[in-house]
Scaffold this active site. Structure first.
Site, PDB file in Angstrom:
ATOM      1  N   GLY A  50       0.823  -1.195   0.000  1.00  0.00           N
ATOM      2  CA  GLY A  50       0.000   0.000   0.000  1.00  0.00           C
ATOM      3  C   GLY A  50       0.861   1.250   0.000  1.00  0.00           C
ATOM      4  N   CYS A  77       5.194  -6.250   1.840  1.00  0.00           N
ATOM      5  CA  CYS A  77       5.579  -4.839   1.909  1.00  0.00           C
ATOM      6  C   CYS A  77       4.822  -4.130   3.042  1.00  0.00           C
ATOM      7  CB  CYS A  77       5.353  -4.169   0.555  1.00  0.00           C
ATOM      8  SG  CYS A  77       6.264  -2.615   0.367  1.00  0.00           S
ATOM      9  N   TYR A  78       3.822  -3.311   2.726  1.00  0.00           N
ATOM     10  CA  TYR A  78       3.050  -2.635   3.775  1.00  0.00           C
ATOM     11  C   TYR A  78       2.443  -3.654   4.738  1.00  0.00           C
ATOM     12  CZ  TYR A  78      -0.425   0.380   6.034  1.00  0.00           C
ATOM     13  OH  TYR A  78      -1.176   1.072   6.964  1.00  0.00           O
ATOM     14  N   HIS A 173       8.096  -7.650  -3.447  1.00  0.00           N
ATOM     15  CA  HIS A 173       6.840  -8.047  -4.097  1.00  0.00           C
ATOM     16  C   HIS A 173       7.045  -9.331  -4.911  1.00  0.00           C
ATOM     17  CE1 HIS A 173       4.376  -4.481  -3.211  1.00  0.00           C
ATOM     18  NE2 HIS A 173       5.536  -3.841  -3.194  1.00  0.00           N
ATOM     19  N   GLU A 175       4.691 -11.022  -6.294  1.00  0.00           N
ATOM     20  CA  GLU A 175       3.624 -11.152  -7.284  1.00  0.00           C
ATOM     21  C   GLU A 175       3.974 -10.565  -8.647  1.00  0.00           C
ATOM     22  OE1 GLU A 175       2.500  -7.366  -4.911  1.00  0.00           O
ATOM     23  OE2 GLU A 175       3.691  -9.194  -4.668  1.00  0.00           O
ATOM     24  N   GLY A 228     -23.446  -7.978 -26.340  1.00  0.00           N
ATOM     25  CA  GLY A 228     -22.895  -8.730 -27.461  1.00  0.00           C
ATOM     26  C   GLY A 228     -21.417  -9.020 -27.289  1.00  0.00           C
ATOM     27  N   GLY A 229     -20.797  -8.431 -26.244  1.00  0.00           N
ATOM     28  CA  GLY A 229     -19.391  -8.683 -25.976  1.00  0.00           C
ATOM     29  C   GLY A 229     -19.186  -9.956 -25.185  1.00  0.00           C
ATOM     30  N   VAL A 230     -17.936 -10.241 -24.855  1.00  0.00           N
ATOM     31  CA  VAL A 230     -17.585 -11.475 -24.155  1.00  0.00           C
ATOM     32  C   VAL A 230     -18.268 -11.557 -22.792  1.00  0.00           C
ATOM     33  CG1 VAL A 230     -15.687 -12.825 -23.169  1.00  0.00           C
ATOM     34  CG2 VAL A 230     -15.344 -11.594 -25.320  1.00  0.00           C
ATOM     35  N   ASP A 231     -18.138 -10.488 -21.988  1.00  0.00           N
ATOM     36  CA  ASP A 231     -18.600 -10.526 -20.599  1.00  0.00           C
ATOM     37  C   ASP A 231     -20.103 -10.757 -20.484  1.00  0.00           C
ATOM     38  OD1 ASP A 231     -15.965  -9.775 -20.322  1.00  0.00           O
ATOM     39  OD2 ASP A 231     -16.449  -7.652 -20.055  1.00  0.00           O
ATOM     40  N   SER A 232     -20.865  -9.924 -21.187  1.00  0.00           N
ATOM     41  CA  SER A 232     -22.324 -10.040 -21.076  1.00  0.00           C
ATOM     42  C   SER A 232     -22.826 -11.335 -21.699  1.00  0.00           C
ATOM     43  CB  SER A 232     -23.018  -8.832 -21.714  1.00  0.00           C
ATOM     44  OG  SER A 232     -22.846  -8.813 -23.109  1.00  0.00           O
ATOM     45  N   SER A 233     -22.164 -11.817 -22.737  1.00  0.00           N
ATOM     46  CA  SER A 233     -22.575 -13.070 -23.375  1.00  0.00           C
ATOM     47  C   SER A 233     -22.349 -14.257 -22.443  1.00  0.00           C
ATOM     48  CB  SER A 233     -21.803 -13.277 -24.680  1.00  0.00           C
ATOM     49  OG  SER A 233     -22.053 -12.231 -25.598  1.00  0.00           O
ATOM     50  N   LYS A 371     -10.516 -10.925 -17.384  1.00  0.00           N
ATOM     51  CA  LYS A 371     -11.031 -11.206 -18.732  1.00  0.00           C
ATOM     52  C   LYS A 371     -10.619 -12.588 -19.235  1.00  0.00           C
ATOM     53  CE  LYS A 371     -12.758  -8.582 -21.400  1.00  0.00           C
ATOM     54  NZ  LYS A 371     -14.147  -8.282 -21.805  1.00  0.00           N
TER      55      LYS A 371
END
Length: 516
Positions: A50, A77-78, A173, A175, A228-233, A371
């Site tokens: 942070g 870290c923090y 870090h 990650e 019509g995109g990936v997420d909503s479909s 995604k």
């Protein structure tokens, strides 16, 4: 599950990705989150980094009770500095700050370090290992019961642990990719110390979310906002499996869509949802409300409000109790500071709740997914490949790819140019799948040109093509010159009122992927 408490680090989402890559479920929550609801499910807790200093008056702190739960804790870290101070150690401002690469030397063998260097078993005589530091404070005195495990030339307590309490701290870090073997440390914590199992898959996610959607919705009608995109479909198909004919999907044609988007939705999803798919043409209303507006945030807010108004009219007769949306984790991070003290970059019109007048509750099954995980989920759900492989498209549509006022003429220009970019990328074998996004932006400038021996003074198009994994960071793509050449030639020759094409070579950060 592994619980990640966010103290505002720019890397928090990367911690989640590393844990998910191990096929272990994790959730990110604000540092002050009440864990009592999840206590029985938590196998380990990770405290993120942070921007604050732990000794500041209003520094973010978590409930001290977590140190007495006998649940393994990893402070990064923090996070390390916080538990050090909370448990009786000391943290001070470092005279020599440490940003970037550092050489870590392990001085005490522990299972946390298995595989961290080339040799599975770490010995004190081993050569230093590269890690990534980003801190201006450091631990100057360990809390009682803690031992130092590793150091750097500038940081004596770079890794420390209390073995009895199973509390570990890293000043660097693990990650980020700049710590070459950092993923091994996270793996050792998750499996070796927390005793988690790699059993979180998209199949298990589907079963869990179907159950949750059913429980939340009950016997009520549910509406899904489809773009019509990936997420909503993907969220629509997942919800259909859970709710069947109690699900209605609403597609609003706002006039800000890609070429042929409405026709594509009708063709693919009309077969699945039949009369449960509602399509509303609202192009004129959106354009009218955007008339004269040039400021990006105002555009987004107008589009969001107009969408809600149109949407409300579509569903009035159904009187649904719930709205299902395909909100993703990056949308949440960049829009609202709900995951710790992070900064708002831009607003997304599908994040942050619904107007009270709609009297619906939100269901967001994908809210903690990235995604690429949504695409993996879509494959499991057998969503058509032509949907899953499509590049992301912003909620406000082409409005944020037109710098300045949105008009029908300017929409026609950018939509045509955007179509050419997509077509040429698709022609080059394997290129489209390699890229995160490729699109055209209409700039608010005109330049002098020559066409057919005549002077022209026309618009400029910027082409933006980037590579990314999750949209949190992105690099501009080194696309073959022949592809860029064809894109430029076609746009100038085929799109009226354009005489110049430029290529955007900015990375994110400092730039964002979209221009607005």
């Amino acid at each position: 599950m592994i619980l990640i408490l966010d103290f505002g680090s720019q890397y928090t989402q990367l911690i989640a990705r590393r844990v998910r890559e191990l096929k272990v479920y994790c959730e990110i929550h604000p540092y002050n989150y009440d864990i009592s609801n999840l206590k029985s499910q938590i196998k380990g807790i990770i405290l993120s980094g942070g921007p604050s200093s732990v000794y500041e008056k209003d520094a973010p702190k978590c409930d001290k009770e977590i140190y007495n739960l006998s649940i393994p804790i990893l402070g990064i870290c923090y996070g390390m500095q916080l538990f050090t101070q909370e448990l009786g150690g000391n943290v001070q401002h470092s005279v020599q700050r440490e940003y970037g690469f550092a050489q870590l030397k392990v001085i005490k063998k522990d299972k946390l370090f298995n595989g961290f260097t080339n040799n599975p078993i770490i010995k004190s005589s081993n050569k230093p290992t590269t890690v990534w530091m980003s801190h201006g404070d450091k631990v100057t005195k360990l809390a009682p019961g803690f031992s130092v495990l590793a150091s750097t030339p500038n940081t004596k307590y770079a890794v420390a642990a209390n073995f009895d309490k199973k509390i570990y701290g890293l000043q660097f870090h693990p990650e980020v990719k700049h710590t070459p073997h950092g993923k091994e440390l996270i793996k050792n914590f998750v499996f070796g110390i927390c005793n988690e199992k790699p059993d979180w898959t998209m199949h298990s996610f589907i079963q869990r979310e179907k159950k949750e959607i059913k429980e939340k919705a009950g016997n009520n009608y549910v509406i899904c906002a489809m773009s019509g995109g990936v997420d909503s479909s993907v969220v629509a198909v997942l919800s259909y499996l859970a709710l069947g004919r109690r699900l209605y999907c609403v597609f609003v044609d706002n006039g800000l869509l890609r070429w042929g988007e409405k026709e594509r939705v009708e063709k693919i999803f009309g077969k699945i949802f039949r009369n449960k798919l509602i399509i509303r043409d609202a192009k004129k209303l959106f354009l009218k409300n955007l008339e004269g507006v040039t400021e990006p945030e105002r555009k987004r807010k107008i589009i969001g409000k107009t969408f809600i108004d149109v949407f409300e009219q579509c569903i009035k007769s159904l009187n649904p109790k719930y709205l299902i949306q395909g909100t993703l984790y990056p949308d949440v991070i960049e829009s609202v500071s709900v995951k710790g003290p992070s900064a708002t970059i831009k607003t997304h019109h599908n994040v942050g709740g619904l107007p009270e007048k709609m009297k619906m509750k939100l269901i967001e099954p994908l809210r903690f997914l990235f995604k690429d995980e949504v695409r993996e989920l879509g494959k499991e759900l057998r969503v058509p490949k032509e949907i899953l492989t499509r590049h992301p498209f912003p909620g406000p549509g082409l409005a944020v790819r037109i710098l300045g006022e949105v008009t029908e003429e300017r929409l026609t220009i950018v939509r045509h140019a955007d179509r050419i970019v997509e077509e040429e990328i698709l022609k080059y074998p394997g290129l489209y799948e390699k890229l995160w996004q490729a699109f055209a932006v209409l700039l608010p400038v005109k330049s002098v040109g020559v066409m057919g021996d005549q002077r022209t003074y026309e618009n400029a198009i910027a082409v933006r093509i980037v590579e990314s994994v999750d949209a949190m960071t992105a690099d501009w793509a080194k696309v073959p010159y022949e592809v860029l050449n064809r894109i430029s030639n076609r746009i100038i020759n085929e799109v009226k009122h354009v005489n110049r094409v430029v290529y955007d070579i900015s990375s994110k950060p400092p730039a964002t992927i979209e221009w607005e």
